[in-house]
Design a protein around this motif. Sequence first.
Motif, PDB file in Angstrom:
ATOM      1  N   GLY A 112       4.257 -30.172 -18.899  1.00 54.16           N
ATOM      2  CA  GLY A 112       5.471 -30.446 -18.135  1.00 54.16           C
ATOM      3  C   GLY A 112       5.371 -31.733 -17.325  1.00 54.16           C
ATOM      4  N   GLN A 113       6.417 -32.020 -16.549  1.00 49.79           N
ATOM      5  CA  GLN A 113       6.484 -33.286 -15.811  1.00 49.79           C
ATOM      6  C   GLN A 113       5.280 -33.468 -14.882  1.00 49.79           C
ATOM      7  N   LEU A 114       4.981 -32.487 -14.046  1.00 50.28           N
ATOM      8  CA  LEU A 114       3.884 -32.646 -13.083  1.00 50.28           C
ATOM      9  C   LEU A 114       2.543 -32.259 -13.696  1.00 50.28           C
ATOM     10  N   GLY A 115       2.534 -31.248 -14.558  1.00 50.53           N
ATOM     11  CA  GLY A 115       1.285 -30.825 -15.194  1.00 50.53           C
ATOM     12  C   GLY A 115       0.627 -31.982 -15.929  1.00 50.53           C
ATOM     13  N   TYR A 158      -3.082 -25.477 -20.967  1.00 49.61           N
ATOM     14  CA  TYR A 158      -2.538 -24.202 -21.442  1.00 49.61           C
ATOM     15  C   TYR A 158      -1.018 -24.291 -21.314  1.00 49.61           C
ATOM     16  N   ASP A 159      -0.336 -24.315 -22.448  1.00 46.01           N
ATOM     17  CA  ASP A 159       1.139 -24.354 -22.384  1.00 46.01           C
ATOM     18  C   ASP A 159       1.686 -23.554 -23.556  1.00 46.01           C
ATOM     19  N   LEU A 160       2.980 -23.269 -23.512  1.00 51.40           N
ATOM     20  CA  LEU A 160       3.569 -22.433 -24.563  1.00 51.40           C
ATOM     21  C   LEU A 160       3.354 -23.052 -25.935  1.00 51.40           C
ATOM     22  N   ALA A 162      -2.284 -23.187 -27.165  1.00 50.11           N
ATOM     23  CA  ALA A 162      -0.990 -22.502 -27.066  1.00 50.11           C
ATOM     24  C   ALA A 162      -1.221 -21.197 -26.321  1.00 50.11           C
ATOM     25  N   VAL A 163      -0.700 -21.121 -25.094  1.00 49.55           N
ATOM     26  CA  VAL A 163      -0.935 -19.940 -24.252  1.00 49.55           C
ATOM     27  C   VAL A 163       0.363 -19.552 -23.561  1.00 49.55           C
ATOM     28  N   ASP A 164       0.659 -18.251 -23.575  1.00 51.47           N
ATOM     29  CA  ASP A 164       1.727 -17.729 -22.724  1.00 51.47           C
ATOM     30  C   ASP A 164       1.020 -17.053 -21.554  1.00 51.47           C
ATOM     31  N   ILE A 165       1.223 -17.598 -20.351  1.00 60.12           N
ATOM     32  CA  ILE A 165       0.452 -17.088 -19.199  1.00 60.12           C
ATOM     33  C   ILE A 165       0.841 -15.658 -18.812  1.00 60.12           C
ATOM     34  N   THR A 166       1.933 -15.146 -19.374  1.00 58.85           N
ATOM     35  CA  THR A 166       2.294 -13.757 -19.065  1.00 58.85           C
ATOM     36  C   THR A 166       1.614 -12.786 -20.036  1.00 58.85           C
ATOM     37  N   ASN A 221      -2.834 -23.559 -11.335  1.00 60.89           N
ATOM     38  CA  ASN A 221      -1.739 -22.670 -11.743  1.00 60.89           C
ATOM     39  C   ASN A 221      -0.419 -23.388 -11.496  1.00 60.89           C
ATOM     40  N   ASN A 222      -0.014 -24.150 -12.492  1.00 59.78           N
ATOM     41  CA  ASN A 222       1.142 -25.041 -12.352  1.00 59.78           C
ATOM     42  C   ASN A 222       2.357 -24.548 -13.148  1.00 59.78           C
ATOM     43  N   ALA A 223       2.132 -23.803 -14.235  1.00 51.87           N
ATOM     44  CA  ALA A 223       3.261 -23.372 -15.081  1.00 51.87           C
ATOM     45  C   ALA A 223       4.211 -22.496 -14.278  1.00 51.87           C
ATOM     46  N   ALA A 237      15.422 -15.970  -6.632  1.00 51.44           N
ATOM     47  CA  ALA A 237      14.179 -15.584  -7.329  1.00 51.44           C
ATOM     48  C   ALA A 237      13.076 -16.642  -7.221  1.00 51.44           C
ATOM     49  N   TYR A 238      13.433 -17.904  -7.377  1.00 48.22           N
ATOM     50  CA  TYR A 238      12.405 -18.954  -7.395  1.00 48.22           C
ATOM     51  C   TYR A 238      11.628 -18.983  -6.074  1.00 48.22           C
ATOM     52  N   GLY A 239      12.362 -19.011  -4.966  1.00 51.74           N
ATOM     53  CA  GLY A 239      11.706 -19.055  -3.647  1.00 51.74           C
ATOM     54  C   GLY A 239      10.873 -17.805  -3.397  1.00 51.74           C
ATOM     55  N   SER A 247       9.433 -16.015  -5.657  1.00 53.00           N
ATOM     56  CA  SER A 247       8.221 -16.108  -6.486  1.00 53.00           C
ATOM     57  C   SER A 247       7.206 -17.050  -5.844  1.00 53.00           C
ATOM     58  N   LYS A 248       7.671 -18.156  -5.273  1.00 51.97           N
ATOM     59  CA  LYS A 248       6.747 -19.128  -4.685  1.00 51.97           C
ATOM     60  C   LYS A 248       6.150 -18.606  -3.370  1.00 51.97           C
ATOM     61  N   ALA A 249       6.911 -17.783  -2.639  1.00 49.10           N
ATOM     62  CA  ALA A 249       6.349 -17.129  -1.444  1.00 49.10           C
ATOM     63  C   ALA A 249       5.270 -16.147  -1.885  1.00 49.10           C
ATOM     64  N   GLY A 308      10.767 -31.736  -3.714  1.00 53.24           N
ATOM     65  CA  GLY A 308      11.453 -32.078  -4.961  1.00 53.24           C
ATOM     66  C   GLY A 308      11.034 -33.427  -5.549  1.00 53.24           C
ATOM     67  N   VAL A 309      10.908 -33.461  -6.861  1.00 51.99           N
ATOM     68  CA  VAL A 309      10.459 -34.658  -7.572  1.00 51.99           C
ATOM     69  C   VAL A 309      11.635 -35.273  -8.346  1.00 51.99           C
ATOM     70  N   TYR A 310      11.735 -36.580  -8.267  1.00 60.12           N
ATOM     71  CA  TYR A 310      12.812 -37.250  -9.010  1.00 60.12           C
ATOM     72  C   TYR A 310      12.590 -37.099 -10.517  1.00 60.12           C
TER      73      TYR A 310
HETATM   74  N1  LIG Z   1       9.539 -30.673 -10.080  1.00 61.19           N
HETATM   75  C1  LIG Z   1       9.772 -30.370  -8.815  1.00 61.19           C
HETATM   76  O1  LIG Z   1      10.646 -30.944  -8.139  1.00 61.19           O
HETATM   77  C2  LIG Z   1       8.944 -29.296  -8.154  1.00 61.19           C
HETATM   78  C3  LIG Z   1       9.089 -29.067  -6.768  1.00 61.19           C
HETATM   79  C4  LIG Z   1       8.319 -28.078  -6.165  1.00 61.19           C
HETATM   80  C5  LIG Z   1       7.434 -27.328  -6.917  1.00 61.19           C
HETATM   81  N2  LIG Z   1       7.334 -27.570  -8.257  1.00 61.19           N
HETATM   82  C6  LIG Z   1       6.401 -26.731  -9.036  1.00 61.19           C
HETATM   83  O2  LIG Z   1       5.553 -27.589  -9.782  1.00 61.19           O
HETATM   84  C7  LIG Z   1       5.201 -26.952 -11.016  1.00 61.19           C
HETATM   85  C8  LIG Z   1       5.516 -27.865 -12.193  1.00 61.19           C
HETATM   86  O3  LIG Z   1       6.865 -28.232 -12.157  1.00 61.19           O
HETATM   87  P1  LIG Z   1       7.504 -29.213 -13.248  1.00 61.19           P
HETATM   88  O4  LIG Z   1       8.721 -29.764 -12.625  1.00 61.19           O
HETATM   89  O5  LIG Z   1       6.471 -30.112 -13.788  1.00 61.19           O
HETATM   90  O6  LIG Z   1       7.962 -28.165 -14.363  1.00 61.19           O
HETATM   91  P2  LIG Z   1       8.240 -28.422 -15.910  1.00 61.19           P
HETATM   92  O7  LIG Z   1       9.356 -27.491 -16.265  1.00 61.19           O
HETATM   93  O8  LIG Z   1       8.361 -29.859 -16.234  1.00 61.19           O
HETATM   94  O9  LIG Z   1       6.897 -27.877 -16.576  1.00 61.19           O
HETATM   95  C9  LIG Z   1       6.564 -26.516 -16.588  1.00 61.19           C
HETATM   96  C10 LIG Z   1       5.651 -26.282 -17.789  1.00 61.19           C
HETATM   97  O10 LIG Z   1       5.273 -24.893 -17.787  1.00 61.19           O
HETATM   98  C11 LIG Z   1       5.307 -24.423 -19.114  1.00 61.19           C
HETATM   99  N3  LIG Z   1       5.507 -22.966 -19.121  1.00 61.19           N
HETATM  100  C12 LIG Z   1       6.621 -22.264 -18.773  1.00 61.19           C
HETATM  101  N4  LIG Z   1       6.425 -20.952 -18.979  1.00 61.19           N
HETATM  102  C13 LIG Z   1       5.162 -20.817 -19.447  1.00 61.19           C
HETATM  103  C14 LIG Z   1       4.382 -19.703 -19.851  1.00 61.19           C
HETATM  104  N5  LIG Z   1       4.885 -18.440 -19.838  1.00 61.19           N
HETATM  105  N6  LIG Z   1       3.117 -19.915 -20.301  1.00 61.19           N
HETATM  106  C15 LIG Z   1       2.611 -21.181 -20.358  1.00 61.19           C
HETATM  107  N7  LIG Z   1       3.303 -22.281 -19.987  1.00 61.19           N
HETATM  108  C16 LIG Z   1       4.571 -22.091 -19.538  1.00 61.19           C
HETATM  109  C17 LIG Z   1       6.486 -25.149 -19.758  1.00 61.19           C
HETATM  110  O11 LIG Z   1       6.387 -25.145 -21.180  1.00 61.19           O
HETATM  111  C18 LIG Z   1       6.351 -26.547 -19.139  1.00 61.19           C
HETATM  112  O12 LIG Z   1       5.559 -27.407 -19.932  1.00 61.19           O
HETATM  113  C19 LIG Z   1       5.930 -25.623 -11.016  1.00 61.19           C
HETATM  114  O13 LIG Z   1       5.082 -24.609 -10.503  1.00 61.19           O
HETATM  115  C20 LIG Z   1       7.079 -25.867 -10.068  1.00 61.19           C
HETATM  116  O14 LIG Z   1       7.571 -24.672  -9.513  1.00 61.19           O
HETATM  117  C21 LIG Z   1       8.057 -28.517  -8.889  1.00 61.19           C
END
Ligand SMILES: NC(=O)c1ccc[n+]([C@@H]2O[C@H](COP(=O)([O-])OP(=O)(O)OC[C@H]3O[C@@H](n4cnc5c(N)ncnc54)[C@H](O)[C@@H]3O)[C@@H](O)[C@H]2O)c1
Length: 271
Positions: A26-29, A46-48, A69-73, A97-99, A181-183, A185-187, A214-216
């Motif tokens: 993903g973007q930040l991962g 580890y990503d889907l 290829a991993v589903d973290i659930t 733990n970023n997913a 839900a998102y908040g 989950s993060k709490a 938040g990230v641009y």
């Molecule tokens: N982007 C932001 O503005 C922001 C702000 C605050 C917190 N965050 C947190 O930073 C983290 C990364 O955010 P992002 O914006 O890069 O997200 P993103 O959506 O770009 O990337 C998330 C990645 O997680 C993977 N993923 C989703 N479900 C999965 C699963 N079941 N198993 C394995 N991989 C799975 C997706 O395929 C994706 O590659 C997240 O925890 C997000 O909550 C992001």
Amino acid sequence: MAGEPSYLEKLFSLKGRVAVVTGGMGQLGAQYVGALAAAGAQVAVYDLQGKPNAALKKLAQSHEVRFFAVDITDRRSLEKATDELEAAWGAPGILINNAAIDFPPQPAGEKSVAGSLSQWERVLKVNVTGVFLCCQVIGERMGKARSGSIINISSTYGMVSPDQRIYSAPGRTGQFLKPAAYGVSKAGVLNLTRYLATYWADRGIRVNALSLGGVYNHQEPSFVKNYSQRAPMGRMAREDEYNGAILFLASDASSYMTGANLVIDGGWTAW
Ligand SMILES: NC(=O)c1ccc[n+]([C@@H]2O[C@H](COP(=O)([O-])OP(=O)(O)OC[C@H]3O[C@@H](n4cnc5c(N)ncnc54)[C@H](O)[C@@H]3O)[C@@H](O)[C@H]2O)c1
């Protein structure tokens, strides 16, 4: 000719460490994968999807990066990938733990507080249960090695409620709400961090949270403007602005830190 590593290089070095980044595609991962690899770690993504995008494929040509290829659930999928990883590189010493998943803001209405029930359940399953399973599967192996650093990614929304005013936009009729839900989950991630930090402290595993603002990412201009006006620093984060914190938390630079929440949000939660 390269000389001896400096004090600074030694402090932040991840040479000889194996790191797992969930959601590393993903973007930040992808940023974290690059930063960890640059500091000398061997990095498992580890990503889907097990197939890397072009940028990560290129990185893997010059650094030790592998894709799973991993589903973290799914505990079995996590065990299988981690068995393969351990056979190739040894036990992971770093887990990010970023997913996570999120759903876009929804028109205000009776059901919008939590979104639909299926959205609520899906968010909690990936963002909380998924993090818990990764900690169980990988933390257990860190425990055997008596060393590890786990970084759980949270958000400002794990600490404060969304300011719903930033989700209104000129083209939208009525009020839009970011569902709860998102908040929630993060709490949950923040308290799981504190629980595991104390539970594992005597086994050499440190567990910390990193809460982000938040990230641009090419959002609608009206949203970027609303967000920036609300943020003390007057802007959203760039996607590389959390890499320093990742290296700090992963390395010996934070060796006496556990159970903490490092907040990097341009001042969002300061007022
Ligand atoms: N982007 C932001 O503005 C922001 C702000 C605050 C917190 N965050 C947190 O930073 C983290 C990364 O955010 P992002 O914006 O890069 O997200 P993103 O959506 O770009 O990337 C998330 C990645 O997680 C993977 N993923 C989703 N479900 C999965 C699963 N079941 N198993 C394995 N991989 C799975 C997706 O395929 C994706 O590659 C997240 O925890 C997000 O909550 C992001």
